[in-house]
Design a protein around this motif. Structure first.
Motif, mmCIF file in Angstrom:
data_model
loop_
_atom_site.group_PDB
_atom_site.id
_atom_site.type_symbol
_atom_site.label_atom_id
_atom_site.label_comp_id
_atom_site.label_asym_id
_atom_site.label_seq_id
_atom_site.Cartn_x
_atom_site.Cartn_y
_atom_site.Cartn_z
ATOM 1 N N THR A 51 -12.219 -36.673 15.283
ATOM 2 C CA THR A 51 -13.164 -35.873 14.504
ATOM 3 C C THR A 51 -13.970 -36.744 13.544
ATOM 4 O OG1 THR A 51 -11.570 -34.065 14.608
ATOM 5 C CG2 THR A 51 -13.377 -33.823 13.059
ATOM 6 N N ASN A 52 -13.337 -37.787 13.022
ATOM 7 C CA ASN A 52 -14.040 -38.670 12.091
ATOM 8 C C ASN A 52 -15.203 -39.393 12.770
ATOM 9 O OD1 ASN A 52 -12.104 -39.962 13.649
ATOM 10 N ND2 ASN A 52 -11.361 -41.278 12.009
ATOM 11 N N GLY A 61 -21.802 -33.519 9.408
ATOM 12 C CA GLY A 61 -21.182 -34.787 9.778
ATOM 13 C C GLY A 61 -20.346 -35.375 8.662
ATOM 14 N N VAL A 62 -20.859 -35.357 7.429
ATOM 15 C CA VAL A 62 -20.093 -35.875 6.286
ATOM 16 C C VAL A 62 -18.804 -35.076 6.101
ATOM 17 C CG1 VAL A 62 -20.091 -36.128 3.780
ATOM 18 C CG2 VAL A 62 -22.093 -36.850 5.091
ATOM 19 N N PHE A 63 -18.904 -33.761 6.265
ATOM 20 C CA PHE A 63 -17.710 -32.917 6.138
ATOM 21 C C PHE A 63 -16.649 -33.312 7.163
ATOM 22 C CE2 PHE A 63 -15.561 -29.037 7.759
ATOM 23 C CZ PHE A 63 -14.749 -28.784 6.663
ATOM 24 N N LEU A 64 -17.037 -33.413 8.428
ATOM 25 C CA LEU A 64 -16.073 -33.764 9.473
ATOM 26 C C LEU A 64 -15.514 -35.168 9.265
ATOM 27 C CD1 LEU A 64 -17.829 -32.411 12.712
ATOM 28 C CD2 LEU A 64 -15.937 -31.371 11.452
ATOM 29 N N HIS A 65 -16.380 -36.102 8.948
ATOM 30 C CA HIS A 65 -15.969 -37.501 8.802
ATOM 31 C C HIS A 65 -14.994 -37.682 7.645
ATOM 32 C CE1 HIS A 65 -15.912 -41.737 8.615
ATOM 33 N NE2 HIS A 65 -17.042 -41.963 7.965
ATOM 34 N N PHE A 66 -15.371 -37.230 6.461
ATOM 35 C CA PHE A 66 -14.559 -37.488 5.275
ATOM 36 C C PHE A 66 -13.310 -36.607 5.206
ATOM 37 C CE2 PHE A 66 -17.893 -39.609 2.300
ATOM 38 C CZ PHE A 66 -18.140 -40.545 3.290
ATOM 39 N N ALA A 67 -13.466 -35.333 5.561
ATOM 40 C CA ALA A 67 -12.318 -34.436 5.468
ATOM 41 C C ALA A 67 -11.233 -34.809 6.480
ATOM 42 C CB ALA A 67 -12.757 -32.990 5.682
ATOM 43 N N SER A 68 -11.632 -35.195 7.698
ATOM 44 C CA SER A 68 -10.632 -35.588 8.694
ATOM 45 C C SER A 68 -9.973 -36.910 8.317
ATOM 46 C CB SER A 68 -11.270 -35.691 10.086
ATOM 47 O OG SER A 68 -12.303 -36.655 10.122
ATOM 48 N N GLY A 71 -5.000 -29.066 12.175
ATOM 49 C CA GLY A 71 -6.158 -29.224 11.305
ATOM 50 C C GLY A 71 -7.363 -29.771 12.060
ATOM 51 N N PHE A 72 -7.987 -30.792 11.511
ATOM 52 C CA PHE A 72 -9.186 -31.368 12.115
ATOM 53 C C PHE A 72 -8.905 -32.032 13.463
ATOM 54 C CE2 PHE A 72 -10.563 -31.104 7.677
ATOM 55 C CZ PHE A 72 -11.852 -30.614 7.828
ATOM 56 N N PHE A 73 -7.644 -32.318 13.738
ATOM 57 C CA PHE A 73 -7.294 -33.013 14.970
ATOM 58 C C PHE A 73 -6.649 -32.087 16.010
ATOM 59 C CE2 PHE A 73 -7.279 -36.104 11.534
ATOM 60 C CZ PHE A 73 -8.135 -37.076 12.037
ATOM 61 N N LYS A 76 -4.043 -33.164 26.681
ATOM 62 C CA LYS A 76 -4.586 -32.143 27.576
ATOM 63 C C LYS A 76 -5.333 -31.047 26.818
ATOM 64 C CE LYS A 76 -1.012 -32.750 31.114
ATOM 65 N NZ LYS A 76 0.165 -32.122 31.790
ATOM 66 N N ARG A 77 -4.902 -30.759 25.600
ATOM 67 C CA ARG A 77 -5.523 -29.657 24.861
ATOM 68 C C ARG A 77 -6.518 -30.139 23.795
ATOM 69 N NH1 ARG A 77 -0.277 -29.864 22.608
ATOM 70 N NH2 ARG A 77 -0.304 -30.234 20.360
ATOM 71 N N SER A 78 -6.821 -31.439 23.764
ATOM 72 C CA SER A 78 -7.776 -31.962 22.787
ATOM 73 C C SER A 78 -8.786 -32.868 23.480
ATOM 74 C CB SER A 78 -7.041 -32.756 21.696
ATOM 75 O OG SER A 78 -6.378 -33.880 22.250
ATOM 76 N N GLY A 79 -9.999 -32.907 22.953
ATOM 77 C CA GLY A 79 -11.022 -33.792 23.491
ATOM 78 C C GLY A 79 -11.010 -35.121 22.770
ATOM 79 N N MET A 80 -11.439 -36.172 23.448
ATOM 80 C CA MET A 80 -11.438 -37.486 22.807
ATOM 81 C C MET A 80 -12.478 -37.550 21.688
ATOM 82 S SD MET A 80 -11.730 -41.312 24.478
ATOM 83 C CE MET A 80 -13.507 -41.312 24.761
ATOM 84 N N LEU A 81 -13.669 -36.968 21.910
ATOM 85 C CA LEU A 81 -14.715 -36.970 20.894
ATOM 86 C C LEU A 81 -15.177 -35.570 20.530
ATOM 87 C CD1 LEU A 81 -16.693 -38.547 19.116
ATOM 88 C CD2 LEU A 81 -18.250 -38.674 21.060
#
Length: 217
Positions: free
Chosen positions: A139-140, A106-113, A131-133, A194-199
């Protein structure tokens, strides 16, 4: 005052609050130390993040009463360590291992994004789609949910999950919907949506090629 002052005060005091609970209840068990390490360190990392790549939404000015209200609300996250330490509950080792792994992820996804978003927008405004998005528009927030889910798991109590659920429904989701509305002004947003999820990441589109990275607001 800026809204981040109330949040940063909470984050900075978290380590000392948990340590104080351990002293008051004379609870120095494995669960208490692990919780102190995870949640206390996360608070210090948040302060470091705010210095290096601050989130613009927390730079907004609020009145003193509003700042106090924000501080009181975020302090609801302190209920989890209170339950864990005051009850003397010792979480089983497999649960501790799972919580640590979830917290790190979680810290990786939150801070890196957040870092990607901050530095991309610093040099190029627009829609971030790589990238993360690339597969997830928030992603954060996903990372933050994993972090607090890990804390709640260690308590083995329903109340921290209820508090987290309240933050998700009343803060996270409205902010995500508001951001989608803001991003809809970009011509490429509908295709990106269309190609990405909201969460959660949308894995239904597995093509290797990606559109040129632009980013998120």
């Amino acid at each position: 005052m800026k809204s981040k002052y109330a949040i940063n005060l909470h984050k900075g005091l978290t380590f000392f609050f948990i340590l104080g609970l351990m002293f008051v209840y004379q609870n120095y068990t494995l669960g208490a130390w692990v919780y102190l390490a995870l949640h206390g360190t996360y608070g210090f990392l948040w302060l470091l993040k705010d210095r290096i790549f601050p989130d613009p939404q927390w730079e907004q000015s609020v009145s003193i009463p509003q700042g106090i209200f924000v501080f009181v609300i975020v302090n609801l996250y302190w209920i989890a360590p209170f339950i864990l330490i005051s009850s003397g509950t010792v979480p089983p080792l497999p649960l501790v291992a799972l919580a640590i792994s979830m917290n790190i992820f979680g810290v990786f996804l939150h801070f890196a994004s957040d870092a990607q978003k901050y530095y991309t927008l610093k040099y190029q405004k627009g829609l971030i789609t790589e990238g993360f998005f690339a597969r997830c528009r928030n992603t954060n927030y996903l990372g933050e949910i994993l972090i607090y889910s890990a804390f709640a798991m260690l308590t083995q109590h329903w109340l921290p999950f209820l508090i987290l659920g309240s933050f998700i429904s009343m803060v996270f989701i409205p902010n995500m919907l508001k951001k989608d509305t803001s991003l809809s002004r970009y011509p490429d947003f509908e295709d990106y949506k269309k190609r990405s999820g909201m969460l959660f990441p949308n894995l239904s589109f597995m093509s290797v090629s990606q559109p040129e990275g632009k980013t998120i607001v």
